[in-house]
Design a protein around this motif. Sequence first.
Motif, mmCIF file in Angstrom:
data_model
loop_
_atom_site.group_PDB
_atom_site.id
_atom_site.type_symbol
_atom_site.label_atom_id
_atom_site.label_comp_id
_atom_site.label_asym_id
_atom_site.label_seq_id
_atom_site.Cartn_x
_atom_site.Cartn_y
_atom_site.Cartn_z
ATOM 1 N N GLY A 1 7.994 -4.685 9.211
ATOM 2 C CA GLY A 1 7.580 -3.710 8.205
ATOM 3 C C GLY A 1 7.878 -2.285 8.616
ATOM 4 O O GLY A 1 8.712 -2.029 9.504
ATOM 5 N N GLU B 1 -6.641 5.099 10.523
ATOM 6 C CA GLU B 1 -5.443 4.258 10.614
ATOM 7 C C GLU B 1 -4.629 4.590 11.868
ATOM 8 O O GLU B 1 -4.083 3.701 12.516
ATOM 9 C CB GLU B 1 -4.604 4.429 9.349
ATOM 10 C CG GLU B 1 -5.276 3.804 8.141
ATOM 11 C CD GLU B 1 -4.560 4.124 6.840
ATOM 12 O OE1 GLU B 1 -4.595 3.281 5.946
ATOM 13 O OE2 GLU B 1 -3.981 5.226 6.722
ATOM 14 N N SER C 1 4.922 -8.582 4.974
ATOM 15 C CA SER C 1 5.641 -7.488 5.628
ATOM 16 C C SER C 1 4.660 -6.818 6.574
ATOM 17 O O SER C 1 3.607 -6.343 6.154
ATOM 18 C CB SER C 1 6.185 -6.522 4.575
ATOM 19 O OG SER C 1 5.663 -5.245 4.668
ATOM 20 N N GLY C 2 4.955 -6.882 7.851
ATOM 21 C CA GLY C 2 3.955 -6.407 8.782
ATOM 22 C C GLY C 2 4.456 -5.740 10.034
ATOM 23 O O GLY C 2 4.544 -4.503 10.091
ATOM 24 N N ALA D 1 7.077 -3.123 -1.335
ATOM 25 C CA ALA D 1 7.706 -2.975 -2.651
ATOM 26 C C ALA D 1 9.221 -2.920 -2.504
ATOM 27 O O ALA D 1 9.958 -3.560 -3.265
ATOM 28 C CB ALA D 1 7.190 -1.709 -3.333
ATOM 29 N N LYS E 1 0.836 -1.205 0.000
ATOM 30 C CA LYS E 1 0.000 0.000 0.000
ATOM 31 C C LYS E 1 0.871 1.255 0.000
ATOM 32 O O LYS E 1 0.597 2.219 -0.694
ATOM 33 C CB LYS E 1 -0.921 -0.011 1.220
ATOM 34 C CG LYS E 1 -1.945 1.104 1.200
ATOM 35 C CD LYS E 1 -2.949 0.948 2.321
ATOM 36 C CE LYS E 1 -4.037 2.006 2.224
ATOM 37 N NZ LYS E 1 -4.931 1.962 3.381
ATOM 38 N N ARG E 2 1.923 1.225 0.799
ATOM 39 C CA ARG E 2 2.693 2.454 0.989
ATOM 40 C C ARG E 2 4.172 2.321 0.653
ATOM 41 O O ARG E 2 4.950 3.215 0.962
ATOM 42 C CB ARG E 2 2.573 2.902 2.429
ATOM 43 C CG ARG E 2 1.173 3.247 2.803
ATOM 44 C CD ARG E 2 1.192 4.054 4.063
ATOM 45 N NE ARG E 2 -0.122 4.563 4.343
ATOM 46 C CZ ARG E 2 -1.054 3.878 4.969
ATOM 47 N NH1 ARG E 2 -0.805 2.644 5.376
ATOM 48 N NH2 ARG E 2 -2.221 4.409 5.196
ATOM 49 N N GLY E 3 4.577 1.192 0.097
ATOM 50 C CA GLY E 3 5.936 1.122 -0.424
ATOM 51 C C GLY E 3 6.916 0.243 0.323
ATOM 52 O O GLY E 3 7.932 -0.158 -0.242
ATOM 53 N N ALA E 4 6.652 -0.076 1.596
ATOM 54 C CA ALA E 4 7.641 -0.879 2.336
ATOM 55 C C ALA E 4 7.787 -2.272 1.714
ATOM 56 O O ALA E 4 8.905 -2.758 1.509
ATOM 57 C CB ALA E 4 7.228 -0.999 3.811
HETATM 58 C C1 LIG Z 1 -3.902 0.596 9.737
HETATM 59 C C2 LIG Z 1 -2.766 -0.388 9.800
HETATM 60 C C3 LIG Z 1 -3.000 -1.696 10.161
HETATM 61 C C4 LIG Z 1 -1.960 -2.631 10.221
HETATM 62 N N1 LIG Z 1 -2.228 -3.928 10.604
HETATM 63 C C5 LIG Z 1 -1.195 -4.818 10.708
HETATM 64 C C6 LIG Z 1 -1.442 -6.156 11.143
HETATM 65 O O1 LIG Z 1 -2.566 -6.564 11.416
HETATM 66 N N2 LIG Z 1 -0.383 -6.976 11.269
HETATM 67 C C7 LIG Z 1 0.888 -6.577 10.989
HETATM 68 O O2 LIG Z 1 1.817 -7.357 11.155
HETATM 69 N N3 LIG Z 1 1.149 -5.316 10.554
HETATM 70 C C8 LIG Z 1 0.137 -4.438 10.413
HETATM 71 N N4 LIG Z 1 0.386 -3.161 9.963
HETATM 72 C C9 LIG Z 1 1.750 -2.779 9.594
HETATM 73 C C10 LIG Z 1 1.955 -2.837 8.058
HETATM 74 O O3 LIG Z 1 1.704 -4.097 7.582
HETATM 75 C C11 LIG Z 1 3.387 -2.477 7.744
HETATM 76 O O4 LIG Z 1 3.484 -1.142 7.991
HETATM 77 C C12 LIG Z 1 3.803 -2.839 6.306
HETATM 78 O O5 LIG Z 1 5.208 -2.908 6.244
HETATM 79 C C13 LIG Z 1 3.276 -1.823 5.316
HETATM 80 O O6 LIG Z 1 3.631 -2.218 4.012
HETATM 81 P P1 LIG Z 1 3.407 -1.256 2.753
HETATM 82 O O7 LIG Z 1 4.219 0.000 2.981
HETATM 83 O O8 LIG Z 1 3.966 -2.080 1.620
HETATM 84 O O9 LIG Z 1 1.952 -0.988 2.605
HETATM 85 C C14 LIG Z 1 -0.644 -2.233 9.894
HETATM 86 C C15 LIG Z 1 -0.405 -0.886 9.511
HETATM 87 C C16 LIG Z 1 -1.439 0.020 9.459
HETATM 88 C C17 LIG Z 1 -1.145 1.434 9.052
#
Ligand SMILES: Cc1cc2nc3c(=O)[nH]c(=O)nc-3n(C[C@H](O)[C@H](O)[C@H](O)COP(=O)(O)O)c2cc1C
Length: 170
Positions: free
Chosen positions: A124, A135, A86-87, A16, A11-14
Motif C-alpha cells: 500500500g 496515526e 491494500s496494506g 481506490a 481512507k486516503r486513496g491508495a
Molecule cells: C494508522 C495506520 C495504520 C495502519 N495499519 C496497517 C496494518 O495493520 N496492516 C497493514 O498492512 N497496513 C497498515 N497500514 C497501511 C495502510 O493500509 C496503507 O497505507 C493503505 O494502502 C492505505 O490505503 P488507503 O489510502 O486506501 O486508505 C496502516 C496505515 C496507517 C496510517
Amino acid sequence: MDKVLVAYASKRGATAEIAEKIGQVLEQAGLAVDVQPADRVSDLTPYRTVVLGSAVYIGRWRKEAVKFLEANQEALAERAVWLFSSGPTGEGDLVELTQGWRFPKGQQPIADRIQPRDVVVFHGAIDKEDLNFIERFMIKNVKAPIGDFCDWDAITAWATSIADVLKAAG
Ligand SMILES: Cc1cc2nc3c(=O)[nH]c(=O)nc-3n(C[C@H](O)[C@H](O)[C@H](O)COP(=O)(O)O)c2cc1C
C-alpha cells in the motif's frame, strides 16, 4: 448479469487507485466493469463477478468493506468473488511485512462461506502529510515506512489472471 463490479474501501486513496487499475485491466480485456466505493453499491443483481478490496488499518478492513461483505454475503456466495487488501508499506516479501496476516480474522467466516477464487494482499501507500498525531505514533510503533509502495506490476498481473478466468468461463 455479466458485468464485473470492482468495489473498494479506501481512507486516503491508495486502495481506490488500485481498484481503478484493476478495473482498467479488466476493461482492456474486453469485460464490462463498474468501479465503485463499496458503500455506494446497493444491488449486486447486474454483476456476475465481484472484486472487493479494502485498505488495512491496524489489522482490520475498513468498515464500508466489512458492511458490504456482511450485507451481501448471500449474493456473494452465488457469484465469482476475488478479494484484496491494500496494506503493508516497505520493500520486500508481503508475508514478512504482514507477519503472516492474509485477511481480517473477523471476516474469515464470511469469506469461508463465499469461497472467493483468490484472496491477496498488495503493498500500500502512506502519505506523511495526511497523518494525524495518533496515526504517526501508530505507524512508528509498527515500523511501517511512509511512502508509496504500490506494486503496479503485481496488481496488473492479478487483474489479468481474473480476466483470463472470466474469459475462459465465457
Ligand atoms: C494508522 C495506520 C495504520 C495502519 N495499519 C496497517 C496494518 O495493520 N496492516 C497493514 O498492512 N497496513 C497498515 N497500514 C497501511 C495502510 O493500509 C496503507 O497505507 C493503505 O494502502 C492505505 O490505503 P488507503 O489510502 O486506501 O486508505 C496502516 C496505515 C496507517 C496510517
